[in-house]
Design a protein around this motif. Structure first.
Motif, PDB file in Angstrom:
ATOM      1  N   ASN A 267      17.461  -5.110   2.839  1.00  0.00           N
ATOM      2  CA  ASN A 267      16.705  -4.009   2.263  1.00  0.00           C
ATOM      3  C   ASN A 267      15.870  -4.638   1.150  1.00  0.00           C
ATOM      4  O   ASN A 267      16.050  -5.812   0.828  1.00  0.00           O
ATOM      5  CB  ASN A 267      17.652  -2.906   1.754  1.00  0.00           C
ATOM      6  CG  ASN A 267      18.638  -3.420   0.746  1.00  0.00           C
ATOM      7  OD1 ASN A 267      18.267  -3.991  -0.273  1.00  0.00           O
ATOM      8  ND2 ASN A 267      19.922  -3.241   1.011  1.00  0.00           N
ATOM      9  N   PRO A 268      14.935  -3.895   0.569  1.00  0.00           N
ATOM     10  CA  PRO A 268      14.075  -4.520  -0.443  1.00  0.00           C
ATOM     11  C   PRO A 268      14.854  -5.172  -1.588  1.00  0.00           C
ATOM     12  O   PRO A 268      14.515  -6.280  -2.016  1.00  0.00           O
ATOM     13  CB  PRO A 268      13.214  -3.357  -0.945  1.00  0.00           C
ATOM     14  CG  PRO A 268      13.131  -2.439   0.230  1.00  0.00           C
ATOM     15  CD  PRO A 268      14.492  -2.535   0.887  1.00  0.00           C
TER      16      PRO A 268
ATOM     17  N   ASP B  62       5.940   0.251   4.216  1.00  0.00           N
ATOM     18  CA  ASP B  62       5.633   0.052   2.794  1.00  0.00           C
ATOM     19  C   ASP B  62       6.572  -0.988   2.184  1.00  0.00           C
ATOM     20  O   ASP B  62       6.137  -1.851   1.422  1.00  0.00           O
ATOM     21  CB  ASP B  62       5.761   1.368   2.013  1.00  0.00           C
ATOM     22  CG  ASP B  62       4.696   2.384   2.398  1.00  0.00           C
ATOM     23  OD1 ASP B  62       3.622   1.977   2.900  1.00  0.00           O
ATOM     24  OD2 ASP B  62       4.943   3.585   2.197  1.00  0.00           O
ATOM     25  N   TYR B  63       7.847  -0.892   2.517  1.00  0.00           N
ATOM     26  CA  TYR B  63       8.819  -1.853   1.985  1.00  0.00           C
ATOM     27  C   TYR B  63       8.543  -3.263   2.496  1.00  0.00           C
ATOM     28  O   TYR B  63       8.645  -4.235   1.752  1.00  0.00           O
ATOM     29  CB  TYR B  63      10.248  -1.443   2.349  1.00  0.00           C
ATOM     30  CG  TYR B  63      10.750  -0.225   1.606  1.00  0.00           C
ATOM     31  CD1 TYR B  63      10.303   0.095   0.333  1.00  0.00           C
ATOM     32  CD2 TYR B  63      11.695   0.605   2.186  1.00  0.00           C
ATOM     33  CE1 TYR B  63      10.776   1.202  -0.340  1.00  0.00           C
ATOM     34  CE2 TYR B  63      12.172   1.725   1.516  1.00  0.00           C
ATOM     35  CZ  TYR B  63      11.711   2.024   0.254  1.00  0.00           C
ATOM     36  OH  TYR B  63      12.182   3.123  -0.413  1.00  0.00           O
ATOM     37  N   HIS B  64       8.193  -3.386   3.761  1.00  0.00           N
ATOM     38  CA  HIS B  64       7.888  -4.712   4.300  1.00  0.00           C
ATOM     39  C   HIS B  64       6.628  -5.286   3.654  1.00  0.00           C
ATOM     40  O   HIS B  64       6.549  -6.483   3.392  1.00  0.00           O
ATOM     41  CB  HIS B  64       7.775  -4.655   5.823  1.00  0.00           C
ATOM     42  CG  HIS B  64       9.098  -4.594   6.498  1.00  0.00           C
ATOM     43  ND1 HIS B  64       9.809  -3.415   6.615  1.00  0.00           N
ATOM     44  CD2 HIS B  64       9.860  -5.562   7.069  1.00  0.00           C
ATOM     45  CE1 HIS B  64      10.948  -3.665   7.241  1.00  0.00           C
ATOM     46  NE2 HIS B  64      11.004  -4.961   7.519  1.00  0.00           N
ATOM     47  N   ARG B  65       5.663  -4.442   3.371  1.00  0.00           N
ATOM     48  CA  ARG B  65       4.449  -4.891   2.686  1.00  0.00           C
ATOM     49  C   ARG B  65       4.804  -5.381   1.271  1.00  0.00           C
ATOM     50  O   ARG B  65       4.368  -6.456   0.847  1.00  0.00           O
ATOM     51  CB  ARG B  65       3.433  -3.750   2.632  1.00  0.00           C
ATOM     52  CG  ARG B  65       2.088  -4.159   2.045  1.00  0.00           C
ATOM     53  CD  ARG B  65       1.024  -3.092   2.248  1.00  0.00           C
ATOM     54  NE  ARG B  65       0.572  -3.121   3.645  1.00  0.00           N
ATOM     55  CZ  ARG B  65       0.906  -2.211   4.583  1.00  0.00           C
ATOM     56  NH1 ARG B  65       1.655  -1.189   4.287  1.00  0.00           N
ATOM     57  NH2 ARG B  65       0.469  -2.329   5.816  1.00  0.00           N
ATOM     58  N   LEU B  66       5.610  -4.634   0.564  1.00  0.00           N
ATOM     59  CA  LEU B  66       6.047  -5.018  -0.781  1.00  0.00           C
ATOM     60  C   LEU B  66       6.762  -6.371  -0.756  1.00  0.00           C
ATOM     61  O   LEU B  66       6.467  -7.256  -1.574  1.00  0.00           O
ATOM     62  CB  LEU B  66       6.976  -3.951  -1.359  1.00  0.00           C
ATOM     63  CG  LEU B  66       7.662  -4.285  -2.681  1.00  0.00           C
ATOM     64  CD1 LEU B  66       6.656  -4.276  -3.812  1.00  0.00           C
ATOM     65  CD2 LEU B  66       8.782  -3.298  -2.954  1.00  0.00           C
ATOM     66  N   ILE B  67       7.679  -6.542   0.167  1.00  0.00           N
ATOM     67  CA  ILE B  67       8.417  -7.803   0.259  1.00  0.00           C
ATOM     68  C   ILE B  67       7.493  -8.943   0.686  1.00  0.00           C
ATOM     69  O   ILE B  67       7.642 -10.074   0.219  1.00  0.00           O
ATOM     70  CB  ILE B  67       9.631  -7.655   1.206  1.00  0.00           C
ATOM     71  CG1 ILE B  67      10.638  -6.686   0.587  1.00  0.00           C
ATOM     72  CG2 ILE B  67      10.274  -9.000   1.518  1.00  0.00           C
ATOM     73  CD1 ILE B  67      11.123  -7.076  -0.812  1.00  0.00           C
TER      74      ILE B  67
ATOM     75  N   LYS C 121      10.090   4.696   4.697  1.00  0.00           N
ATOM     76  CA  LYS C 121       9.054   3.861   4.078  1.00  0.00           C
ATOM     77  C   LYS C 121       9.110   2.410   4.575  1.00  0.00           C
ATOM     78  O   LYS C 121       8.731   1.487   3.847  1.00  0.00           O
ATOM     79  CB  LYS C 121       9.212   3.885   2.555  1.00  0.00           C
ATOM     80  CG  LYS C 121       8.971   5.245   1.956  1.00  0.00           C
ATOM     81  CD  LYS C 121       9.042   5.168   0.453  1.00  0.00           C
ATOM     82  CE  LYS C 121       8.698   6.513  -0.159  1.00  0.00           C
ATOM     83  NZ  LYS C 121       8.613   6.451  -1.614  1.00  0.00           N
ATOM     84  N   THR C 122       9.551   2.213   5.798  1.00  0.00           N
ATOM     85  CA  THR C 122       9.775   0.869   6.326  1.00  0.00           C
ATOM     86  C   THR C 122       8.562  -0.043   6.151  1.00  0.00           C
ATOM     87  O   THR C 122       8.693  -1.146   5.628  1.00  0.00           O
ATOM     88  CB  THR C 122      10.182   0.941   7.808  1.00  0.00           C
ATOM     89  OG1 THR C 122      11.477   1.548   7.875  1.00  0.00           O
ATOM     90  CG2 THR C 122      10.256  -0.419   8.445  1.00  0.00           C
TER      91      THR C 122
END
Length: 129
Positions: free
Chosen positions: A21-22, A55-60, A52-53
């Motif tokens: 997870n993030p 979005d979270y992958h973009r953040l990571i 928000k899958t």
């Protein structure tokens, strides 16, 4: 498969394939051992599903830019990470299956490198070893 550090042929593998997870991604990034003259490579599988899958992958993916010299990804949700790397002129690849990922990892990682293998349990990244 929880932050297990293993040395194989001079490559330091950090196997963290149980969940993702993030928060756990960021913790893993911050606690990686330093490479011994090599590079830091991220082998990243999709994280746990959430509304928000992407979005979270973009953040990571953005955070990964400051950690990994190269990124090898598997799982549709990881596509934003690969795009971020490409936009930054960095080397990243997306793989459709574990067999192709395993072959690429064998060709990419060399003695002195540190390789983080992290993704959700459903990605079965432990099968790379």
């Amino acid at each position: 498969n929880r932050f297990e550090i293993v040395d194989e042929k001079g490559i330091t593998f950090v196997r963290d394939c149980f969940n993702a997870n993030p928060y756990s991604m960021e913790v893993a990034f911050k606690n990686l051992p330093a490479p011994r003259g090599g590079r830091t490579i991220g082998v990243i599988g999709s994280m746990e599903n959430s509304p928000k899958t992407f979005d979270y992958h973009r953040l990571i993916g953005e955070k990964a830019l400051g950690v990994f010299d190269e990124l090898l990804c598997i799982g549709e949700e990881c596509m934003p990470m690969v795009e971020i790397y490409h936009q930054a002129g960095r080397k990243a690849a997306h793989f459709a299956n574990l067999k192709a990922l395993k072959q690429a990892l064998a060709e990419t990682a060399h003695a002195g490198d540190v390789v983080l293998v992290k993704g959700s349990n459903r990605m079965k990244l432990w099968e790379l070893f």
